[in-house]
Design a protein around this motif. Structure first.
Motif, mmCIF file in Angstrom:
data_model
loop_
_atom_site.group_PDB
_atom_site.id
_atom_site.type_symbol
_atom_site.label_atom_id
_atom_site.label_comp_id
_atom_site.label_asym_id
_atom_site.label_seq_id
_atom_site.Cartn_x
_atom_site.Cartn_y
_atom_site.Cartn_z
ATOM 1 N N VAL A 77 0.837 -1.201 0.000
ATOM 2 C CA VAL A 77 0.000 0.000 0.000
ATOM 3 C C VAL A 77 0.873 1.252 0.000
ATOM 4 O O VAL A 77 0.610 2.216 -0.733
ATOM 5 C CB VAL A 77 -0.963 0.002 1.207
ATOM 6 C CG1 VAL A 77 -1.695 1.337 1.310
ATOM 7 C CG2 VAL A 77 -1.970 -1.139 1.089
ATOM 8 N N ASP A 78 1.933 1.247 0.810
ATOM 9 C CA ASP A 78 2.834 2.408 0.865
ATOM 10 C C ASP A 78 3.477 2.670 -0.496
ATOM 11 O O ASP A 78 3.594 3.826 -0.932
ATOM 12 C CB ASP A 78 3.931 2.184 1.914
ATOM 13 C CG ASP A 78 3.416 2.301 3.340
ATOM 14 O OD1 ASP A 78 2.295 2.811 3.519
ATOM 15 O OD2 ASP A 78 4.128 1.876 4.265
ATOM 16 N N LEU A 79 3.893 1.598 -1.168
ATOM 17 C CA LEU A 79 4.547 1.753 -2.470
ATOM 18 C C LEU A 79 3.574 2.291 -3.519
ATOM 19 O O LEU A 79 3.926 3.166 -4.310
ATOM 20 C CB LEU A 79 5.133 0.415 -2.931
ATOM 21 C CG LEU A 79 6.415 -0.035 -2.232
ATOM 22 C CD1 LEU A 79 6.729 -1.489 -2.562
ATOM 23 C CD2 LEU A 79 7.581 0.861 -2.616
ATOM 24 N N VAL A 80 2.348 1.778 -3.516
ATOM 25 C CA VAL A 80 1.363 2.258 -4.482
ATOM 26 C C VAL A 80 1.070 3.735 -4.240
ATOM 27 O O VAL A 80 1.035 4.543 -5.184
ATOM 28 C CB VAL A 80 0.064 1.432 -4.402
ATOM 29 C CG1 VAL A 80 -1.006 2.029 -5.321
ATOM 30 C CG2 VAL A 80 0.328 -0.015 -4.797
ATOM 31 N N GLU A 81 0.864 4.112 -2.975
ATOM 32 C CA GLU A 81 0.595 5.513 -2.660
ATOM 33 C C GLU A 81 1.757 6.402 -3.085
ATOM 34 O O GLU A 81 1.550 7.496 -3.634
ATOM 35 C CB GLU A 81 0.328 5.668 -1.160
ATOM 36 C CG GLU A 81 -1.011 5.098 -0.722
ATOM 37 C CD GLU A 81 -1.256 5.256 0.766
ATOM 38 O OE1 GLU A 81 -0.265 5.340 1.524
ATOM 39 O OE2 GLU A 81 -2.432 5.286 1.171
ATOM 40 N N LYS A 82 2.956 5.950 -2.851
ATOM 41 C CA LYS A 82 4.147 6.733 -3.227
ATOM 42 C C LYS A 82 4.245 6.895 -4.739
ATOM 43 O O LYS A 82 4.527 7.992 -5.245
ATOM 44 C CB LYS A 82 5.400 6.030 -2.692
ATOM 45 C CG LYS A 82 6.712 6.725 -2.994
ATOM 46 C CD LYS A 82 7.856 5.889 -2.436
ATOM 47 C CE LYS A 82 9.194 6.538 -2.772
ATOM 48 N NZ LYS A 82 9.357 7.838 -2.135
ATOM 49 N N ASN A 83 3.970 5.816 -5.475
ATOM 50 C CA ASN A 83 4.069 5.890 -6.930
ATOM 51 C C ASN A 83 2.955 6.732 -7.536
ATOM 52 O O ASN A 83 3.169 7.414 -8.544
ATOM 53 C CB ASN A 83 4.067 4.476 -7.524
ATOM 54 C CG ASN A 83 5.351 3.722 -7.211
ATOM 55 O OD1 ASN A 83 6.412 4.329 -7.097
ATOM 56 N ND2 ASN A 83 5.258 2.422 -7.053
ATOM 57 N N LEU A 84 1.770 6.702 -6.939
ATOM 58 C CA LEU A 84 0.698 7.583 -7.386
ATOM 59 C C LEU A 84 1.072 9.042 -7.154
ATOM 60 O O LEU A 84 0.917 9.891 -8.036
ATOM 61 C CB LEU A 84 -0.604 7.258 -6.642
ATOM 62 C CG LEU A 84 -1.341 5.982 -7.050
ATOM 63 C CD1 LEU A 84 -2.445 5.666 -6.054
ATOM 64 C CD2 LEU A 84 -1.923 6.101 -8.459
ATOM 65 N N PHE A 85 1.583 9.339 -5.978
ATOM 66 C CA PHE A 85 1.932 10.711 -5.636
ATOM 67 C C PHE A 85 3.019 11.266 -6.556
ATOM 68 O O PHE A 85 2.980 12.422 -6.996
ATOM 69 C CB PHE A 85 2.403 10.782 -4.178
ATOM 70 C CG PHE A 85 2.821 12.153 -3.735
ATOM 71 C CD1 PHE A 85 1.873 13.103 -3.381
ATOM 72 C CD2 PHE A 85 4.173 12.500 -3.679
ATOM 73 C CE1 PHE A 85 2.258 14.377 -2.977
ATOM 74 C CE2 PHE A 85 4.556 13.763 -3.282
ATOM 75 C CZ PHE A 85 3.602 14.715 -2.921
ATOM 76 N N ASN A 86 4.017 10.431 -6.881
ATOM 77 C CA ASN A 86 5.133 10.863 -7.727
ATOM 78 C C ASN A 86 4.862 10.689 -9.214
ATOM 79 O O ASN A 86 5.693 11.075 -10.045
ATOM 80 C CB ASN A 86 6.406 10.087 -7.361
ATOM 81 C CG ASN A 86 6.983 10.514 -6.039
ATOM 82 O OD1 ASN A 86 6.908 11.683 -5.668
ATOM 83 N ND2 ASN A 86 7.548 9.578 -5.294
ATOM 84 N N ALA A 87 3.694 10.101 -9.566
ATOM 85 C CA ALA A 87 3.393 9.769 -10.969
ATOM 86 C C ALA A 87 4.503 8.930 -11.574
ATOM 87 O O ALA A 87 4.896 9.127 -12.721
ATOM 88 C CB ALA A 87 3.157 11.027 -11.797
ATOM 89 N N ARG A 88 4.983 7.978 -10.804
ATOM 90 C CA ARG A 88 6.007 7.054 -11.325
ATOM 91 C C ARG A 88 5.282 5.938 -12.079
ATOM 92 O O ARG A 88 5.023 4.857 -11.563
ATOM 93 C CB ARG A 88 6.868 6.494 -10.193
ATOM 94 C CG ARG A 88 8.081 5.711 -10.690
ATOM 95 C CD ARG A 88 8.896 5.173 -9.538
ATOM 96 N NE ARG A 88 9.637 6.218 -8.858
ATOM 97 C CZ ARG A 88 10.824 6.700 -9.227
ATOM 98 N NH1 ARG A 88 11.404 6.209 -10.305
ATOM 99 N NH2 ARG A 88 11.425 7.647 -8.547
ATOM 100 N N PHE A 89 4.932 6.253 -13.321
ATOM 101 C CA PHE A 89 4.144 5.355 -14.158
ATOM 102 C C PHE A 89 4.925 4.964 -15.407
ATOM 103 O O PHE A 89 5.847 5.673 -15.833
ATOM 104 C CB PHE A 89 2.839 6.032 -14.619
ATOM 105 C CG PHE A 89 2.002 6.634 -13.519
ATOM 106 C CD1 PHE A 89 1.821 5.972 -12.312
ATOM 107 C CD2 PHE A 89 1.389 7.869 -13.701
ATOM 108 C CE1 PHE A 89 1.047 6.529 -11.304
ATOM 109 C CE2 PHE A 89 0.605 8.436 -12.705
ATOM 110 C CZ PHE A 89 0.437 7.766 -11.505
#
Length: 395
Positions: free
Chosen positions: A156-168
């Motif tokens: 969950v922490d990783l998904v939230e971090k990647n959403l916030f940073n737009a690491r897509f």
């Protein structure tokens, strides 16, 4: 584009051959819905690992996902919480050729605003619509056996971090990528706060004699992952400028448990920007292809070992560390002792270290270890992989 060669696949029999007919996806026989469904059911067709291994393997978590910018065709996530956005295009509409890059970047901007809870609801709706069960995002990953119950908090922490940073990872997938799409660099500088990678994938479809279809995915272009989205315009082209980025390192240092291979690569290339993420990924994958097993060793290092004949036992060969800009190390004489334990000559270890002598750097560790410059090893991958190949040939 003019230099791209047309592939002509053949089925070769004992005494004859059959040239396969390429099926045009733009003549009305197919629709984009067909392409979306194909990629939904067979995400392995998308060569994401060739762009960045952290996005693989893909798990489809959405189709026609609604955002303020429109509908995302296909949405995927990896067990490490990295998200892939796919925009499918069959090139009947000339406007699509010019607008598709800006369109998929708009989707990324919108997805950046999502919370984990909002994404979770989308996944539940997707699972109910297509599979008749309201599994949430983490339950979906458990169902694919990619994660364990105890991984939930970190995931969950990783998904939230990647959403916030737009690491897509943004993928444009079609039946032929046209000239207008290649001029995508003008869009990149408009999103300075995003950490996305972008790739173009062409799907070639051929009709088999049985009327089944052969699908050949081609990765035509990929951008580098750009830290903080800084670009430079030089000699008529836009190129990324890598900026020091400590956030990922800080996160890894605070995380519990052992580091994964993907996070090790990310941490290594963050600490030492001179190491290409692609080269580091390819280096480790080449070792795996030779039969080596790479496992976590604490929160920052990896252990490389080789399965011994008979099964059940492994030879610990070397360790890779992300510290000191990247080093490879092994305790003095430990490889010799391990070989003797398995009934092999210690001379095998000496020959192996002789092969790696060019990369040895005693300043990277104490007297009790043999140390090598990992960056030099990665940058001389062919020679180093050859040394590992010679080592395994003894067993």
């Amino acid at each position: 584009m003019d230099n791209l060669m047309q592939k002509r696949p053949f089925i070769v029999g004992k005494d004859n051959y059959t040239k396969l007919e390429r099926v045009s996806l733009s003549k009305g026989d197919f629709q984009e819905e067909w392409l979306q469904k194909l990629l939904q059911n067979s995400p392995q067709l998308l060569p994401v690992a060739e762009i960045d291994a952290i996005y693989a393997p893909l798990v489809c978590i959405g189709r026609e996902v609604a955002t303020a910018a429109g509908y995302i065709d296909n949405l995927y996530i990896s067990p490490k919480g990295y998200i892939t956005i796919v925009e499918t295009k069959l090139w009947r509409n000339p406007e699509a050729r010019r607008e598709v890059v800006g369109q998929i970047i708009d989707y990324a901007k919108e997805l950046k605003q999502f919370s984990y809870e909002r994404l979770d609801k989308i996944v539940q709706a997707y699972n109910k619509s297509y599979f008749g069960k309201e599994q949430n995002l983490f339950e979906t990953m458990l169902g694919h056996q990619f994660l364990r119950e105890e991984d939930e908090t970190l995931f969950v922490d990783l998904v939230e971090k990647n959403l916030f940073n737009a690491r897509f990872l943004l993928l444009i997938v079609g039946d032929g990528i046209r000239d207008g799409v290649w001029r995508m660099t003008e869009f990149l500088n408009s999103t300075p706060n995003m950490l996305y990678s972008l790739g173009l994938v062409e799907l070639e479809v051929y009709r088999l004699p049985t009327n089944d279809k052969l699908v050949v995915p081609n990765l035509l272009m990929k951008t580098q992952t750009v830290e903080r989205g800084v670009f430079r315009f030089e000699q008529g082209r836009v190129s990324p400028v890598m900026v020091e980025h400590k956030e990922f390192e800080d996160y890894i240092m605070k995380s519990k448990g052992k580091i994964s291979k993907e996070d090790f690569i990310q941490l290594l290339t963050t600490r030492n920007p001179k190491i290409s993420l692609d080269n580091a990924s390819r280096f480790l994958e080449d070792l795996v292809d030779l039969g080596y097993v790479i496992t976590p060793y604490g929160k920052e290092d990896l252990r490389v070992k080789y399965p011994m004949p008979g099964g059940g036992s492994y030879l610990n060969v070397i360790y890779f560390s992300s510290k000191k800009n990247g080093r490879a190390y092994k305790n003095v004489n430990s490889l010799e002792r391990d070989l003797l334990k398995f009934g092999y000559s210690p001379e095998i270890a000496r020959s192996f270290y002789k092969e790696l002598e060019l990369y040895q750097d005693d300043n990277l560790g104490g007297n009790s270890t043999i140390n090598h410059d990992l960056m030099k090893m990665i940058n001389s991958s062919d020679e180093v992989i050859s040394a590992f190949d010679k080592l395994r040939s003894n067993f």
